[in-house]
Design a protein around this motif. Structure first.
Motif, PDB file in Angstrom:
ATOM      1  N   MET A 296       0.833  -1.208   0.000  1.00 53.87           N
ATOM      2  CA  MET A 296       0.000   0.000   0.000  1.00 53.87           C
ATOM      3  C   MET A 296       0.868   1.258   0.000  1.00 53.87           C
ATOM      4  SD  MET A 296      -3.079  -0.682  -0.435  1.00 53.87           S
ATOM      5  CE  MET A 296      -3.706   0.959  -0.161  1.00 53.87           C
ATOM      6  N   THR A 297       2.025   1.180   0.647  1.00 55.24           N
ATOM      7  CA  THR A 297       2.955   2.308   0.622  1.00 55.24           C
ATOM      8  C   THR A 297       3.461   2.552  -0.792  1.00 55.24           C
ATOM      9  OG1 THR A 297       3.607   1.836   2.894  1.00 55.24           O
ATOM     10  CG2 THR A 297       5.084   3.239   1.620  1.00 55.24           C
ATOM     11  N   ILE A 298       3.749   1.475  -1.523  1.00 55.76           N
ATOM     12  CA  ILE A 298       4.180   1.622  -2.920  1.00 55.76           C
ATOM     13  C   ILE A 298       3.090   2.303  -3.740  1.00 55.76           C
ATOM     14  CG2 ILE A 298       4.723   0.365  -5.055  1.00 55.76           C
ATOM     15  CD1 ILE A 298       6.156  -1.718  -3.307  1.00 55.76           C
ATOM     16  N   VAL A 299       1.866   1.835  -3.601  1.00 56.11           N
ATOM     17  CA  VAL A 299       0.746   2.408  -4.357  1.00 56.11           C
ATOM     18  C   VAL A 299       0.554   3.881  -3.992  1.00 56.11           C
ATOM     19  CG1 VAL A 299      -1.761   2.307  -4.687  1.00 56.11           C
ATOM     20  CG2 VAL A 299      -0.417   0.193  -4.674  1.00 56.11           C
ATOM     21  N   LEU A 300       0.591   4.177  -2.712  1.00 57.60           N
ATOM     22  CA  LEU A 300       0.417   5.552  -2.248  1.00 57.60           C
ATOM     23  C   LEU A 300       1.511   6.466  -2.800  1.00 57.60           C
ATOM     24  CD1 LEU A 300      -1.051   7.606  -0.387  1.00 57.60           C
ATOM     25  CD2 LEU A 300       0.553   6.910   1.402  1.00 57.60           C
ATOM     26  N   LEU A 301       2.767   6.040  -2.693  1.00 57.06           N
ATOM     27  CA  LEU A 301       3.869   6.885  -3.155  1.00 57.06           C
ATOM     28  C   LEU A 301       3.928   6.978  -4.675  1.00 57.06           C
ATOM     29  CD1 LEU A 301       6.699   6.209  -0.584  1.00 57.06           C
ATOM     30  CD2 LEU A 301       5.233   8.188  -0.822  1.00 57.06           C
TER      31      LEU A 301
ATOM     32  N   LEU B   2      10.761  14.629  -0.890  1.00 54.39           N
ATOM     33  CA  LEU B   2      11.493  14.208   0.312  1.00 54.39           C
ATOM     34  C   LEU B   2      10.547  13.903   1.472  1.00 54.39           C
ATOM     35  CD1 LEU B   2      14.656  16.480   0.516  1.00 54.39           C
ATOM     36  CD2 LEU B   2      14.562  13.993   0.298  1.00 54.39           C
ATOM     37  N   ILE B   3       9.479  14.626   1.568  1.00 58.28           N
ATOM     38  CA  ILE B   3       8.553  14.439   2.692  1.00 58.28           C
ATOM     39  C   ILE B   3       7.927  13.045   2.678  1.00 58.28           C
ATOM     40  CG2 ILE B   3       6.412  15.268   3.756  1.00 58.28           C
ATOM     41  CD1 ILE B   3       7.288  18.106   2.733  1.00 58.28           C
ATOM     42  N   PRO B   4       7.275  12.619   1.586  1.00 62.37           N
ATOM     43  CA  PRO B   4       6.703  11.270   1.618  1.00 62.37           C
ATOM     44  C   PRO B   4       7.750  10.161   1.658  1.00 62.37           C
ATOM     45  CG  PRO B   4       6.295  12.303  -0.512  1.00 62.37           C
ATOM     46  CD  PRO B   4       6.880  13.349   0.382  1.00 62.37           C
ATOM     47  N   VAL B   5       8.904  10.375   1.034  1.00 63.50           N
ATOM     48  CA  VAL B   5       9.960   9.349   1.065  1.00 63.50           C
ATOM     49  C   VAL B   5      10.482   9.182   2.485  1.00 63.50           C
ATOM     50  CG1 VAL B   5      12.321   8.835   0.320  1.00 63.50           C
ATOM     51  CG2 VAL B   5      10.621   9.549  -1.352  1.00 63.50           C
ATOM     52  N   CYS B   6      10.770  10.274   3.158  1.00 58.41           N
ATOM     53  CA  CYS B   6      11.263  10.197   4.537  1.00 58.41           C
ATOM     54  C   CYS B   6      10.193   9.652   5.476  1.00 58.41           C
ATOM     55  CB  CYS B   6      11.756  11.564   5.000  1.00 58.41           C
ATOM     56  SG  CYS B   6      13.235  12.108   4.122  1.00 58.41           S
ATOM     57  N   TRP B   7       8.944   9.998   5.229  1.00 62.90           N
ATOM     58  CA  TRP B   7       7.846   9.451   6.031  1.00 62.90           C
ATOM     59  C   TRP B   7       7.816   7.933   5.926  1.00 62.90           C
ATOM     60  CZ3 TRP B   7       3.684   6.737   3.990  1.00 62.90           C
ATOM     61  CH2 TRP B   7       2.683   6.400   4.904  1.00 62.90           C
ATOM     62  N   ALA B   8       7.907   7.416   4.699  1.00 62.64           N
ATOM     63  CA  ALA B   8       7.872   5.966   4.504  1.00 62.64           C
ATOM     64  C   ALA B   8       9.104   5.302   5.123  1.00 62.64           C
ATOM     65  CB  ALA B   8       7.780   5.637   3.018  1.00 62.64           C
ATOM     66  N   ALA B   9      10.266   5.926   4.989  1.00 62.03           N
ATOM     67  CA  ALA B   9      11.485   5.365   5.576  1.00 62.03           C
ATOM     68  C   ALA B   9      11.391   5.352   7.096  1.00 62.03           C
ATOM     69  CB  ALA B   9      12.702   6.168   5.129  1.00 62.03           C
ATOM     70  N   PHE B  10      10.847   6.392   7.670  1.00 61.54           N
ATOM     71  CA  PHE B  10      10.666   6.482   9.112  1.00 61.54           C
ATOM     72  C   PHE B  10       9.766   5.359   9.622  1.00 61.54           C
ATOM     73  CE2 PHE B  10       8.422   8.172  12.851  1.00 61.54           C
ATOM     74  CZ  PHE B  10       9.503   8.478  13.661  1.00 61.54           C
ATOM     75  N   ARG B  11       8.792   4.953   8.812  1.00 62.87           N
ATOM     76  CA  ARG B  11       7.869   3.882   9.186  1.00 62.87           C
ATOM     77  C   ARG B  11       8.391   2.501   8.816  1.00 62.87           C
ATOM     78  NH1 ARG B  11       3.415   5.718  11.095  1.00 62.87           N
ATOM     79  NH2 ARG B  11       1.769   4.387  10.327  1.00 62.87           N
ATOM     80  N   GLY B  12       9.616   2.419   8.294  1.00 64.84           N
ATOM     81  CA  GLY B  12      10.230   1.133   7.987  1.00 64.84           C
ATOM     82  C   GLY B  12       9.927   0.590   6.606  1.00 64.84           C
ATOM     83  N   HIS B  13       9.457   1.437   5.711  1.00 65.66           N
ATOM     84  CA  HIS B  13       9.131   1.013   4.349  1.00 65.66           C
ATOM     85  C   HIS B  13      10.054   1.676   3.334  1.00 65.66           C
ATOM     86  CE1 HIS B  13       5.632  -1.016   5.872  1.00 65.66           C
ATOM     87  NE2 HIS B  13       5.087   0.112   6.300  1.00 65.66           N
ATOM     88  N   GLY B  14      11.362   1.550   3.557  1.00 64.14           N
ATOM     89  CA  GLY B  14      12.328   2.193   2.675  1.00 64.14           C
ATOM     90  C   GLY B  14      12.297   1.674   1.251  1.00 64.14           C
ATOM     91  N   THR B  15      12.232   0.375   1.094  1.00 64.85           N
ATOM     92  CA  THR B  15      12.178  -0.204  -0.251  1.00 64.85           C
ATOM     93  C   THR B  15      10.915   0.249  -0.974  1.00 64.85           C
ATOM     94  OG1 THR B  15      13.416  -2.122   0.515  1.00 64.85           O
ATOM     95  CG2 THR B  15      12.233  -2.362  -1.551  1.00 64.85           C
ATOM     96  N   ALA B  16       9.818   0.270  -0.278  1.00 65.39           N
ATOM     97  CA  ALA B  16       8.555   0.724  -0.867  1.00 65.39           C
ATOM     98  C   ALA B  16       8.651   2.195  -1.272  1.00 65.39           C
ATOM     99  CB  ALA B  16       7.408   0.512   0.114  1.00 65.39           C
ATOM    100  N   ALA B  17       9.358   2.989  -0.479  1.00 69.10           N
ATOM    101  CA  ALA B  17       9.530   4.407  -0.809  1.00 69.10           C
ATOM    102  C   ALA B  17      10.289   4.572  -2.113  1.00 69.10           C
ATOM    103  CB  ALA B  17      10.250   5.131   0.324  1.00 69.10           C
ATOM    104  N   VAL B  18      11.357   3.795  -2.277  1.00 69.95           N
ATOM    105  CA  VAL B  18      12.160   3.887  -3.497  1.00 69.95           C
ATOM    106  C   VAL B  18      11.353   3.401  -4.699  1.00 69.95           C
ATOM    107  CG1 VAL B  18      14.218   3.020  -4.666  1.00 69.95           C
ATOM    108  CG2 VAL B  18      14.344   3.703  -2.273  1.00 69.95           C
ATOM    109  N   LEU B  19      10.702   2.253  -4.563  1.00 71.39           N
ATOM    110  CA  LEU B  19       9.938   1.694  -5.680  1.00 71.39           C
ATOM    111  C   LEU B  19       8.756   2.583  -6.062  1.00 71.39           C
ATOM    112  CD1 LEU B  19       9.895  -2.084  -4.712  1.00 71.39           C
ATOM    113  CD2 LEU B  19      11.251  -0.975  -6.496  1.00 71.39           C
TER     114      LEU B  19
END
Length: 137
Positions: free
Chosen positions: A13-18, A61-78
């Motif tokens: 869901m993080t991938i879809v959102l981002l 940067l805001i949504p990427v850092c948000w996702a990384a902060f929540r432990g979804h770094g790979t999802a943020a990049v993808l």
């Protein structure tokens, strides 16, 4: 189930959102500017200005850092690189030369590298701050 588990998004869901956020931000920052600037010597630049690309990058940067902060770094990049690649492909698909595919690939690779760096730095900062709050440190 804890409150944190209930409010947490899955990686998919993080991938879809981002992906959606990145595509929408492309449209907001770059999608409306379709004309090239012609200089007095006849050369052309554009269609994007440096401030537009900078705004897009800083805004993501805001949504990427948000996702990384929540432990979804790979999802943020993808999600980020996928959304920007989809938006670039749509925006540039009217190029008759077909070279837009190379540009889309460069957008995907560049945004993946930038998002990856942001994820690494955010994760390191999060671990440092979390570690500093523990007793005995």
């Amino acid at each position: 189930m804890t409150n944190e588990q209930r409010n947490s998004l899955s990686p998919s869901m993080t991938i879809v959102l981002l992906t959606g956020v990145a595509a929408a931000m492309w449209a907001a920052w770059l999608g409306w500017d379709q004309h090239r600037d012609v200089h007095p010597d006849g050369s052309t630049t554009g269609p994007y200005e440096a401030w537009q690309a900078t705004g897009l990058g800083l805004g993501l940067l805001i949504p990427v850092c948000w996702a990384a902060f929540r432990g979804h770094g790979t999802a943020a990049v993808l999600g980020t690189s996928g959304g920007l690649a989809l938006a670039a492909a749509y925006d540039w698909s009217d190029d008759a030369s077909g070279l837009f595919v190379i540009g889309v690939g460069m957008v995907a690779l560049g945004s993946a590298a930038a998002a990856g760096l942001a994820v690494v730095l955010t994760s390191a900062l999060h671990k440092a701050v979390a570690g500093a709050g523990r007793p005995g440190r």
